[in-house]
Design an enzyme around this catalytic site. Structure first.
Site, PDB file in Angstrom:
ATOM      1  N   LEU A 188       1.286  -1.281  -0.041  1.00  0.00           N
ATOM      2  CA  LEU A 188       0.174   0.257  -0.331  1.00  0.00           C
ATOM      3  C   LEU A 188       0.928   1.519  -0.160  1.00  0.00           C
ATOM      4  O   LEU A 188       1.516   1.184   1.325  1.00  0.00           O
ATOM      5  CB  LEU A 188      -0.565   0.178   1.379  1.00  0.00           C
ATOM      6  N   ASP A 189       0.227   1.799  -0.691  1.00  0.00           N
ATOM      7  CA  ASP A 189       0.895   3.891  -1.145  1.00  0.00           C
ATOM      8  C   ASP A 189       3.164   3.343  -1.311  1.00  0.00           C
ATOM      9  O   ASP A 189       3.430   4.010  -0.701  1.00  0.00           O
ATOM     10  CB  ASP A 189       0.720   4.952   0.071  1.00  0.00           C
TER      11      ASP A 189
END
Lengths: 290, 290, 290, 290
Positions: free
Chosen positions: A233-234
């Site tokens: 994520l990210d």
């Protein structure tokens, strides 16, 4: 009767490639281009010390068709085991946009697309909220909304994404402030062709309401990062980043508004470079041939 | 015989204060300034929604001496239980510089100080290495080096710091790339008057060799953060931040050189604002009255 | 029965003023605010060395109505012969937009206005071309177009502008890439309430097609300037400026696209500051109380 | 006995060239590099639509000596009538610095040169004032000062410049805030190898004391431009530009200090790019191969 090159129609091609670095690649590629009656109008290359790979992007004017280029390039791409792609300069990339309720990124993409500043076409916007229907309608783009409120609804939404990718020959999926975490399966299915945008701070903040945290800490710069989506994520490869200066007098809502401006322009820039085939992946890094 | 205000010598004062916010503060302060025959030439204020405190910085021209101001201000500062300070505009702040081997920040501070751009005086530079002796000598500033190779040597070095702070009435300690972690005791002793500089990235990187990590991740912006030193390493209130754009072609050593430029200018800017009494603390945030 | 301030409705006022600088102004103004039961939440001031004038902007929370403030302020504003204005914070400024064919600035203004980021209301867009009708329609704003092809048509268009200013109580006229030179009479009629945007280069270029000139000269920075309109073309007091970096590889059309982005954000920023009463005039300069 | 390439010493070359654009150039150049046993490690090229010329910069690793490269390149450079240069990567450029009284640019150049950040060597600093003698002495660089107070003294100073250029094989002359206008003859003699720095504003200001004019006009951005010297004062091809934001509260002397910082970093950046052979001339424009 002789052909007259000056009146012959010229195609404009963009060739991107990567392979393990070794001597002679540029000479071989430029030789193939000469053989296909091409003139190089723009060329960039980079040898990565991180991965030992060589990257190249070339724009070519030529009266030749695709088949002629493929014939000329085949021995070179085979010998160096290249990953490569040949496309027409300016061909609009088929792009699927995912959104939620925030309109700033969607509006920026649609406005620039219509203004001729983004070489993309958008056959569909999918959202987990109906909020942006009027905005998307105005630009004449089909819009579908379906709520993502439980795992079954999420699975259905993601199945619809993959179906739309297939039905519309989608080449790029843009998460324009789509506020759901993609499943690992969808991340894998869209690897290397899905771009996300998120806010960025110095230092970074974990957890909910990062603008409130940034305000509490008194940060002096806030910004945005556009990156490829991975299951981490990210944390996917970064394509573009921008920041802007703020001071102690800014309220949380002002920081949010400033951050949204940075998100819009950073995402549109990343999409533009991707659509122009200027973004190549080198492991965890991007090569940006601006 | 009448006094002639136009030929009377004017002092230039800077007053900074903070207190719990409530109505009437500005009126009371400006009344005291009028009573002390002062004219406000610059004024800034801020009411913090984070802490409910009120902050103010005022520059005043007046023929009065300090005692006259103190008499006029006393009822006001007492009533609102203000934290306050009155000083002459432009009085050089007595500043102790700590350094190690890297010269970029020390050179920038010394050059600007001599060029009249930084209202500080530097009676001493302390270092845990002898590397910068020639540079500091050139500017005519005393320099002492003693290695910090074990806990006893570190304790001795920190004792020397506190001794120097005392002997030279030091008002500001600048860590100009001093590469040792201060003990919690020294952090506490210097609280609110010790400024550090470190590199900054989007996203941040933990652990050794952050420039190498930033290179591996392909970050597009690198920068620097100047902050107050607290016992929470690199997490004190932020005073100033800057970033600069980089691309995939930069080597690790180029990133380091670019980062050093940002460190120099960011640290010098933070020191300048602090010396001009433009930096006030509001819990974990700084108010910067630029 | 006592009043309970904590449950009384608070109005939020913004007071702006200027006058010849002299001691005691801040004390007098803050006294009037106390008399009107006001609490200062934001205050900025500036004494101009260019013109000898004093400028102030104050935001005030108070249960009082306008009449009570006017009574309290009257002796102060009279004594110092102040130019002053009192308004409600956040009241949307009635704004007339003039446009031609380019949509980037108009779209940016309309999108931000609808997103709640610009405290303006736009009762009308006037244009000398019909190009932007669909865009303006989408935002539900009335749109009128009439060609300006000869002196009579120009006079008619300008008469319609003044009529609209009157009919809609217009407080701000924005030239959002309106490509006609206003007559000296219209400039005079709109003095201090008409903002224009134009591209900016280092160095500047005179004459037609400045982007082509900038390209020929190889400039490395291009930008935009928002300024008040005066009869001295493109030379009115500057409100905001931005630049962005470009390199030799940019074509003229790419420079134009980059410049348009800067124009949009620079104009919207200037309009926002003006609508928030943060822009005061000091002769040929602006004071921006950000 | 076989040669073992992996243990053979590799030279690192930088080749720059320009010629009229036509197909096949890259193929021919890369072929010559292969013939000289070179591996391309960095390559940039640009075809100018302004002048129809083609520009290229290539970095090459090779065990070959100069003579071998010259033999391999000769047929190619002859056929396309190329202007070209081959040099060792990192060889310090022999640089003459001219100065007056302001030390900021000279200090920045000398500090970076000593810190290994600028690939130049400075055999001499010439000045029309003695002010900077101590600073230059500290860096161990010879310093000569002679006043330029009348035409004869100016002619003598310029003769000394040309003599020094000759005696020290000077490849670059840097005007580090040298406050005299060079004669057209000296400009011509140093064409393409003399870099100047000056402040820059939006809009520009003619005549004396531009910072005072910029203050009076209330500009929001001030900066610096580094450019080649031509006989057309301050109008030579631009190499690098930077700006920084200022507001109405800055005094003229603060604007000067801010402008000097921009001058220092802009000039050092331009010198670095020139010394790395990254600056090529395309008529009135520069190509910067960053």
């Amino acid at each position: 009767m002789t052909s007259d090159a000056s009146t012959e129609h010229l195609n404009h091609w963009v060739l991107t490639l990567s392979c393990v670095d070794s001597p002679g690649i540029v000479h071989a590629i430029s030789g193939a281009i000469v053989a296909a009656r091409g003139n190089i109008t723009e060329s960039q290359q980079f040898a990565s010390t991180e991965t030992g790979r060589f990257f190249m992007r070339v724009q070519i004017e030529s009266p030749s068709q695709r088949a002629e280029f493929e014939t000329a390039l085949e021995p070179v791409t085979a010998r160096w085991q290249m990953t490569w792609d040949l496309d027409e300069v300016g061909r609009p990339l088929r792009t699927l946009v995912l959104a939620s309720t925030a309109g700033h990124c969607v509006n920026d993409l649609l406005f620039r697309q219509r203004a001729g500043q983004l070489p993309i076409e958008i056959p569909l916007v999918l959202s987990n909220h109906g909020t942006l229907r009027d905005l998307v309608d105005f630009y004449g783009v089909p819009f579908e909304a379906s709520a993502v409120t439980d795992p079954a609804a999420k699975a259905a939404f993601e199945a619809r994404v993959l179906e739309a990718v297939d039905a519309h020959d989608i080449e790029l999926v843009v998460l324009a402030r789509y506020m759901q975490i993609l499943s690992p399966e969808l991340c894998a299915a869209l690897a290397g062709r899905c771009i996300n945008i998120h806010h960025s701070f110095l230092p970074g903040f974990k957890g909910a309401n990062p603008y409130r945290q940034a305000h509490a800490r008194g940060v002096k710069l806030i910004g945005a990062t556009a990156h490829f989506v991975t299951s981490d994520l990210d944390e996917g490869p970064i394509i573009e980043q921008n920041v802007v200066r703020v001071d102690h007098s800014r309220s949380v809502s002002e920081l949010v508004a400033i951050g949204q401006d940075e998100e819009s322009r950073t995402l549109s820039q990343a999409v533009k470079w991707f659509a122009e085939r200027r973004v190549l992946l080198d492991g965890a890094r991007t090569i940006i041939f601006r």
